[in-house]
Design a protein around this motif. Structure first.
Motif, PDB file in Angstrom:
ATOM      1  N   GLY A   1      31.091  -2.798  71.499  1.00 33.95           N
ATOM      2  CA  GLY A   1      29.803  -3.204  70.951  1.00 33.95           C
ATOM      3  C   GLY A   1      29.892  -4.619  70.422  1.00 33.95           C
ATOM      4  N   LEU A   2      28.746  -5.114  69.973  1.00 36.67           N
ATOM      5  CA  LEU A   2      28.674  -6.498  69.511  1.00 36.67           C
ATOM      6  C   LEU A   2      28.347  -6.554  68.033  1.00 36.67           C
ATOM      7  CD1 LEU A   2      26.777  -7.741  72.636  1.00 36.67           C
ATOM      8  CD2 LEU A   2      29.041  -8.548  71.925  1.00 36.67           C
ATOM      9  N   LEU A   3      28.775  -7.631  67.393  1.00 39.82           N
ATOM     10  CA  LEU A   3      28.556  -7.832  65.965  1.00 39.82           C
ATOM     11  C   LEU A   3      27.679  -9.060  65.780  1.00 39.82           C
ATOM     12  CD1 LEU A   3      32.307  -7.483  64.913  1.00 39.82           C
ATOM     13  CD2 LEU A   3      30.582  -5.670  65.000  1.00 39.82           C
ATOM     14  N   ALA A   4      26.723  -8.963  64.875  1.00 38.94           N
ATOM     15  CA  ALA A   4      25.828 -10.100  64.662  1.00 38.94           C
ATOM     16  C   ALA A   4      25.666 -10.396  63.186  1.00 38.94           C
ATOM     17  CB  ALA A   4      24.462  -9.818  65.292  1.00 38.94           C
ATOM     18  N   GLY A   5      25.340 -11.653  62.917  1.00 32.68           N
ATOM     19  CA  GLY A   5      25.101 -12.088  61.547  1.00 32.68           C
ATOM     20  C   GLY A   5      24.858 -13.577  61.562  1.00 32.68           C
TER      21      GLY A   5
ATOM     22  N   ALA B   1      17.846  -9.285  70.004  1.00 27.84           N
ATOM     23  CA  ALA B   1      17.580  -8.589  68.746  1.00 27.84           C
ATOM     24  C   ALA B   1      18.156  -9.373  67.575  1.00 27.84           C
ATOM     25  CB  ALA B   1      18.177  -7.179  68.792  1.00 27.84           C
ATOM     26  N   ALA B   2      19.354  -9.916  67.770  1.00 28.21           N
ATOM     27  CA  ALA B   2      19.979 -10.711  66.709  1.00 28.21           C
ATOM     28  C   ALA B   2      19.157 -11.965  66.444  1.00 28.21           C
ATOM     29  CB  ALA B   2      21.408 -11.083  67.114  1.00 28.21           C
ATOM     30  N   ASP B   3      18.728 -12.591  67.520  1.00 27.73           N
ATOM     31  CA  ASP B   3      17.961 -13.832  67.419  1.00 27.73           C
ATOM     32  C   ASP B   3      16.674 -13.632  66.617  1.00 27.73           C
ATOM     33  OD1 ASP B   3      17.654 -16.624  68.179  1.00 27.73           O
ATOM     34  OD2 ASP B   3      15.940 -15.915  69.353  1.00 27.73           O
ATOM     35  N   GLN B   4      16.042 -12.484  66.806  1.00 27.53           N
ATOM     36  CA  GLN B   4      14.787 -12.205  66.092  1.00 27.53           C
ATOM     37  C   GLN B   4      14.988 -12.137  64.585  1.00 27.53           C
ATOM     38  OE1 GLN B   4      13.028  -8.738  67.885  1.00 27.53           O
ATOM     39  NE2 GLN B   4      11.916  -9.959  69.395  1.00 27.53           N
TER      40      GLN B   4
ATOM     41  N   PHE C   1      19.946 -14.193  63.478  1.00 33.53           N
ATOM     42  CA  PHE C   1      21.392 -14.003  63.563  1.00 33.53           C
ATOM     43  C   PHE C   1      21.903 -14.439  64.934  1.00 33.53           C
ATOM     44  CE2 PHE C   1      20.832 -10.099  60.603  1.00 33.53           C
ATOM     45  CZ  PHE C   1      20.771 -10.930  59.503  1.00 33.53           C
ATOM     46  N   GLU C   2      23.221 -14.578  65.014  1.00 33.40           N
ATOM     47  CA  GLU C   2      23.870 -14.813  66.291  1.00 33.40           C
ATOM     48  C   GLU C   2      24.934 -13.745  66.500  1.00 33.40           C
ATOM     49  OE1 GLU C   2      25.268 -18.653  67.326  1.00 33.40           O
ATOM     50  OE2 GLU C   2      23.630 -19.672  66.296  1.00 33.40           O
ATOM     51  N   ILE C   3      25.338 -13.588  67.744  1.00 32.71           N
ATOM     52  CA  ILE C   3      26.463 -12.704  68.020  1.00 32.71           C
ATOM     53  C   ILE C   3      27.723 -13.420  67.532  1.00 32.71           C
ATOM     54  CG2 ILE C   3      27.785 -11.492  69.790  1.00 32.71           C
ATOM     55  CD1 ILE C   3      24.908 -10.425  69.388  1.00 32.71           C
ATOM     56  N   VAL C   4      28.402 -12.806  66.581  1.00 30.72           N
ATOM     57  CA  VAL C   4      29.563 -13.459  65.968  1.00 30.72           C
ATOM     58  C   VAL C   4      30.875 -12.757  66.312  1.00 30.72           C
ATOM     59  CG1 VAL C   4      28.266 -14.480  64.060  1.00 30.72           C
ATOM     60  CG2 VAL C   4      29.206 -12.167  63.816  1.00 30.72           C
TER      61      VAL C   4
END
Ligand SMILES: [Zn+2]
Length: 138
Positions: A27-31, A66-69, A72-75
Motif C-alpha cells: 500500500g501507499l503512505l501519504a501526508g 486522493a492524497a492530492d485532494q 498531501f503527496e505520496i511519501v
C-alpha cells in the motif's frame, strides 16, 4: 529523524497484512512532504506473491489523486513479509524507486506478533527510521 504516523495507520497496515497473508500486502503512505504520515492506502498486490509485490497501477493513481485532494503527496510505501523479518530484501533495495520515500515493512516472521519498521533506501544503503505512532483518542 523520527517519523510520526497518524492514529490508526499502524492498525490499517497490520490489518491489510493479515488480510493478504500468505501473500505480500502492499500500500501507499501519504501526508505533507517531510511531515507526518496521515493516510494509508491499502492496495492490491497484482503479483499475488508471497515474496514480491507490485502495486496495482490504477490504485496507485487513485491514491495519488486522493492524497492530492487533501493537499498531501505520496511519501512512502508499505509492504509485508509474510514469513520473514521486516527488513528490506535485496529485491526491495534493488527496486526502491525513490530515496526520499519511507519504506515501511510489516514483518510477520512470528505470525502473532508482527513488527512495523521503517527505512529509507538511497543508493543501495538502508537507513532505519524511528517510528512514532500517535495514539487514537478512542
Ligand atoms: Zn520486501
Amino acid at each position: 529523524m523520527t517519523v510520526r504516523l497518524a492514529a490508526g495507520t499502524r492498525q490499517q497496515m497490520l490489518q491489510h497484512a493479515y488480510d493478504c497473508h500468505p501473500e505480500e500486502a502492499c500500500g501507499l503512505l501519504a501526508g505533507p512532504v517531510d511531515g507526518d504520515v496521515q493516510r494509508v492506502f491499502p492496495t492490491t498486490n497484482i503479483l499475488h506473491s508471497s515474496t514480491n509485490y507490485t502495486i496495482d497501477p490504477k490504485q496507485h493513481l487513485a491514491a495519488i489523486r486522493a492524497a492530492d485532494q487533501e493537499g498531501f503527496e505520496i511519501v512512502g510505501v508499505f509492504h509485508s513479509h509474510p514469513h520473514t523479518v521486516g527488513y528490506p530484501s535485496v529485491t526491495d533495495v534493488t527496486l526502491a524507486p525513490d530515496p526520499t520515500w519511507l519504506y515501511v515493512l510489516v514483518g510477520m516472521e512470528e505470525y502473532g506478533s508482527p513488527t512495523v519498521r521503517a527505512f529509507r533506501i538511497s543508493d543501495g544503503v538502508i537507513t532505519e527510521e524511528e517510528l512514532e505512532f500517535e495514539e487514537s483518542m478512542t
